[in-house]
Design a protein around this motif. Structure first.
Motif, PDB file in Angstrom:
ATOM      1  N   PRO A 134       3.078 -21.635 -19.710  1.00  0.00           N
ATOM      2  CA  PRO A 134       2.097 -22.462 -20.431  1.00  0.00           C
ATOM      3  C   PRO A 134       0.687 -22.180 -19.917  1.00  0.00           C
ATOM      4  N   LEU A 135      -0.306 -22.410 -20.754  1.00  0.00           N
ATOM      5  CA  LEU A 135      -1.679 -22.075 -20.380  1.00  0.00           C
ATOM      6  C   LEU A 135      -2.123 -22.669 -19.045  1.00  0.00           C
ATOM      7  N   PRO A 136      -1.785 -23.930 -18.715  1.00  0.00           N
ATOM      8  CA  PRO A 136      -2.242 -24.463 -17.425  1.00  0.00           C
ATOM      9  C   PRO A 136      -1.688 -23.717 -16.222  1.00  0.00           C
ATOM     10  N   ARG A 137      -0.616 -22.945 -16.406  1.00  0.00           N
ATOM     11  CA  ARG A 137      -0.007 -22.221 -15.294  1.00  0.00           C
ATOM     12  C   ARG A 137      -0.369 -20.733 -15.296  1.00  0.00           C
ATOM     13  N   GLN A 138      -1.205 -20.330 -16.230  1.00  0.00           N
ATOM     14  CA  GLN A 138      -1.684 -18.950 -16.230  1.00  0.00           C
ATOM     15  C   GLN A 138      -2.968 -18.864 -15.415  1.00  0.00           C
ATOM     16  N   PRO A 139      -3.067 -17.912 -14.480  1.00  0.00           N
ATOM     17  CA  PRO A 139      -4.297 -17.803 -13.689  1.00  0.00           C
ATOM     18  C   PRO A 139      -5.471 -17.364 -14.547  1.00  0.00           C
ATOM     19  N   ARG A 140      -6.657 -17.829 -14.165  1.00  0.00           N
ATOM     20  CA  ARG A 140      -7.868 -17.352 -14.826  1.00  0.00           C
ATOM     21  C   ARG A 140      -8.328 -16.039 -14.192  1.00  0.00           C
ATOM     22  N   TYR A 141      -8.165 -15.932 -12.863  1.00  0.00           N
ATOM     23  CA  TYR A 141      -8.645 -14.746 -12.162  1.00  0.00           C
ATOM     24  C   TYR A 141      -7.535 -14.140 -11.304  1.00  0.00           C
ATOM     25  N   ILE A 142      -7.569 -12.822 -11.198  1.00  0.00           N
ATOM     26  CA  ILE A 142      -6.763 -12.066 -10.259  1.00  0.00           C
ATOM     27  C   ILE A 142      -7.738 -11.431  -9.273  1.00  0.00           C
ATOM     28  N   VAL A 143      -7.542 -11.694  -7.982  1.00  0.00           N
ATOM     29  CA  VAL A 143      -8.391 -11.104  -6.946  1.00  0.00           C
ATOM     30  C   VAL A 143      -7.543 -10.108  -6.163  1.00  0.00           C
ATOM     31  N   LEU A 144      -7.974  -8.856  -6.126  1.00  0.00           N
ATOM     32  CA  LEU A 144      -7.270  -7.795  -5.409  1.00  0.00           C
ATOM     33  C   LEU A 144      -8.169  -7.252  -4.307  1.00  0.00           C
ATOM     34  N   MET A 145      -7.602  -7.041  -3.134  1.00  0.00           N
ATOM     35  CA  MET A 145      -8.342  -6.475  -2.005  1.00  0.00           C
ATOM     36  C   MET A 145      -7.542  -5.318  -1.417  1.00  0.00           C
ATOM     37  N   CYS A 146      -8.225  -4.223  -1.154  1.00  0.00           N
ATOM     38  CA  CYS A 146      -7.566  -3.026  -0.634  1.00  0.00           C
ATOM     39  C   CYS A 146      -7.613  -2.996   0.886  1.00  0.00           C
ATOM     40  N   ARG A 147      -6.435  -2.955   1.493  1.00  0.00           N
ATOM     41  CA  ARG A 147      -6.321  -2.752   2.936  1.00  0.00           C
ATOM     42  C   ARG A 147      -6.058  -1.285   3.269  1.00  0.00           C
ATOM     43  N   GLU A 148      -5.336  -0.613   2.372  1.00  0.00           N
ATOM     44  CA  GLU A 148      -5.048   0.823   2.551  1.00  0.00           C
ATOM     45  C   GLU A 148      -4.866   1.435   1.163  1.00  0.00           C
ATOM     46  N   PRO A 149      -5.716   2.409   0.789  1.00  0.00           N
ATOM     47  CA  PRO A 149      -5.602   2.970  -0.563  1.00  0.00           C
ATOM     48  C   PRO A 149      -4.395   3.875  -0.757  1.00  0.00           C
ATOM     49  N   GLY A 150      -3.831   4.434   0.340  1.00  0.00           N
ATOM     50  CA  GLY A 150      -2.735   5.375   0.171  1.00  0.00           C
ATOM     51  C   GLY A 150      -3.192   6.581  -0.627  1.00  0.00           C
ATOM     52  N   ASP A 151      -2.282   7.132  -1.410  1.00  0.00           N
ATOM     53  CA  ASP A 151      -2.634   8.233  -2.294  1.00  0.00           C
ATOM     54  C   ASP A 151      -3.392   7.659  -3.486  1.00  0.00           C
ATOM     55  N   ARG A 152      -4.591   8.159  -3.725  1.00  0.00           N
ATOM     56  CA  ARG A 152      -5.465   7.527  -4.717  1.00  0.00           C
ATOM     57  C   ARG A 152      -5.097   7.847  -6.152  1.00  0.00           C
ATOM     58  N   ARG A 153      -3.988   8.558  -6.342  1.00  0.00           N
ATOM     59  CA  ARG A 153      -3.542   8.770  -7.726  1.00  0.00           C
ATOM     60  C   ARG A 153      -3.028   7.480  -8.345  1.00  0.00           C
ATOM     61  N   ALA A 154      -2.589   6.518  -7.516  1.00  0.00           N
ATOM     62  CA  ALA A 154      -2.154   5.222  -8.038  1.00  0.00           C
ATOM     63  C   ALA A 154      -3.391   4.361  -8.241  1.00  0.00           C
ATOM     64  N   ARG A 155      -3.718   4.079  -9.510  1.00  0.00           N
ATOM     65  CA  ARG A 155      -4.936   3.340  -9.828  1.00  0.00           C
ATOM     66  C   ARG A 155      -4.594   2.099 -10.635  1.00  0.00           C
ATOM     67  N   THR A 156      -5.346   1.050 -10.396  1.00  0.00           N
ATOM     68  CA  THR A 156      -5.231  -0.145 -11.224  1.00  0.00           C
ATOM     69  C   THR A 156      -5.942   0.115 -12.544  1.00  0.00           C
ATOM     70  N   VAL A 157      -5.265  -0.177 -13.639  1.00  0.00           N
ATOM     71  CA  VAL A 157      -5.766   0.127 -14.981  1.00  0.00           C
ATOM     72  C   VAL A 157      -6.175  -1.177 -15.673  1.00  0.00           C
ATOM     73  N   LEU A 158      -7.340  -1.155 -16.301  1.00  0.00           N
ATOM     74  CA  LEU A 158      -7.838  -2.299 -17.062  1.00  0.00           C
ATOM     75  C   LEU A 158      -8.067  -1.882 -18.509  1.00  0.00           C
ATOM     76  N   VAL A 159      -7.622  -2.728 -19.435  1.00  0.00           N
ATOM     77  CA  VAL A 159      -7.838  -2.480 -20.864  1.00  0.00           C
ATOM     78  C   VAL A 159      -8.443  -3.734 -21.478  1.00  0.00           C
ATOM     79  N   PRO A 160      -9.642  -3.658 -22.059  1.00  0.00           N
ATOM     80  CA  PRO A 160     -10.288  -4.848 -22.612  1.00  0.00           C
ATOM     81  C   PRO A 160      -9.507  -5.419 -23.798  1.00  0.00           C
ATOM     82  N   MET A 161      -9.269  -6.708 -23.779  1.00  0.00           N
ATOM     83  CA  MET A 161      -8.560  -7.350 -24.881  1.00  0.00           C
ATOM     84  C   MET A 161      -9.358  -7.265 -26.176  1.00  0.00           C
ATOM     85  N   GLU A 162     -10.664  -7.315 -26.071  1.00  0.00           N
ATOM     86  CA  GLU A 162     -11.501  -7.238 -27.272  1.00  0.00           C
ATOM     87  C   GLU A 162     -11.327  -5.888 -27.969  1.00  0.00           C
TER      88      GLU A 162
END
Length: 289
Positions: A134-162
């Motif tokens: 339900p909407l009240p249980r969906q987060p508004r924000y996701i906060v990610l922090m990098c402690r170790e990038p490892g192999d940089r081929r693994a990337r977080t992907v963002l796609v605009p909903m608009e």
């Protein structure tokens, strides 16, 4: 009202597009706007006002600290955005600290076990966070922090909903606004509006069947709803829609869950790259207060 079960087909257009984007690395990913010059955190870990303004208008912001924040300061940073959501899923509890920080560490080779895929070499399909809740249980924000990038081929992907919504017809948008997850608990419609913005609550379940409920009594059949879902998936993975975060130690990224779908490209197979440091991100899910 009608109910149905969406099952992807190997010939669906989005299957090939998903593989190109997330698994095979065939698609070049631009860096999100402004991420090449992230905002610096203040000495006490405060969020600069310009960073908050960019988050409100663009839906994502990058920040940098000389060293990853300790748990207490990371949680305090999240508290400036809202309330940190306690992690209760039994599958992830071994990776949780201080109840709210999830350690995303690539400890496992590629696996079909959905529960441990975030902690493996797998790619992660595009989704909005907690889409079946339900909407009240969906987060508004996701906060990610990098402690170790490892192999940089693994990337977080963002796609605009608009961008995704702009690729769909008016009829498809209407169908999706009347379609929900079939599970109990009053999940939100797949598509809703926040002001003038289209906001999706949806996950690409890949080979897993997706049970849906269509609530309008307009004569639409199951095939019509399935076709709208296929069109949505194809739009999510359309070429040139995605951008990618290239991680480095101390980088923090805040994502507005109402602006972007997010996912992850596959990392190198740990069995064949045993000397590569394991990628380690930490995550907070923040509810609006």
């Amino acid at each position: 009202m009608i109910e149905g079960l969406f099952v992807e087909r190997a010939t669906d257009r989005h299957v090939r597009l998903r593989r190109c984007l997330l698994r095979d690395g065939r698609q070049t990913l631009a860096t999100p706007t402004g991420f090449n010059r992230p905002f610096r955190l203040g000495a006490a870990g405060e969020l600069p006002q310009r960073a908050l303004a960019r988050l409100r208008t663009q839906g994502a912001v990058a920040l940098h600290s000389d060293e990853p924040l300790p748990a207490r300061r990371f949680i305090a940073l999240g508290a400036r955005l809202g309330r940190a959501i306690v992690e209760t899923d039994p599958a992830v509890l071994p990776y949780v600290e201080n109840e709210v920080i999830l350690n995303l560490v690539s400890r496992h080779p590629e696996t079909d076990n959905i529960a441990i895929q975030p902690f493996a070499d797998n790619f992660l399909s595009l989704h909005s966070e907690s889409s079946g809740q339900p909407l009240p249980r969906q987060p508004r924000y996701i906060v990610l922090m990098c402690r170790e990038p490892g192999d940089r081929r693994a990337r977080t992907v963002l796609v605009p909903m608009e961008t995704v919504a702009a690729r769909l017809s008016d009829r498809q948008l209407t169908l999706l606004s009347q379609t929900r997850y079939q599970q109990a608990g009053a999940p939100s419609a797949i598509l809703r509006r926040v002001g003038n913005r289209p906001v999706f609550s949806f996950r690409d379940f890949m080979a897993q069947p997706f049970a849906w409920r269509y609530q309008a009594a307009d004569g639409a059949g199951a095939d019509t709803v399935d076709a709208a879902i296929r069109a949505l998936l194809a739009a999510m993975y359309a070429p040139d829609a995605a951008v990618g975060v290239r991680w480095q130690r101390g980088l923090l990224v805040v994502i507005d869950n109402t602006f972007f779908f997010h996912g992850r490209t596959a990392g190198p197979a740990s069995a064949t790259h045993p000397t590569t440091p394991r990628r380690h991100l930490q995550r907070l899910r923040i509810a609006e207060v």
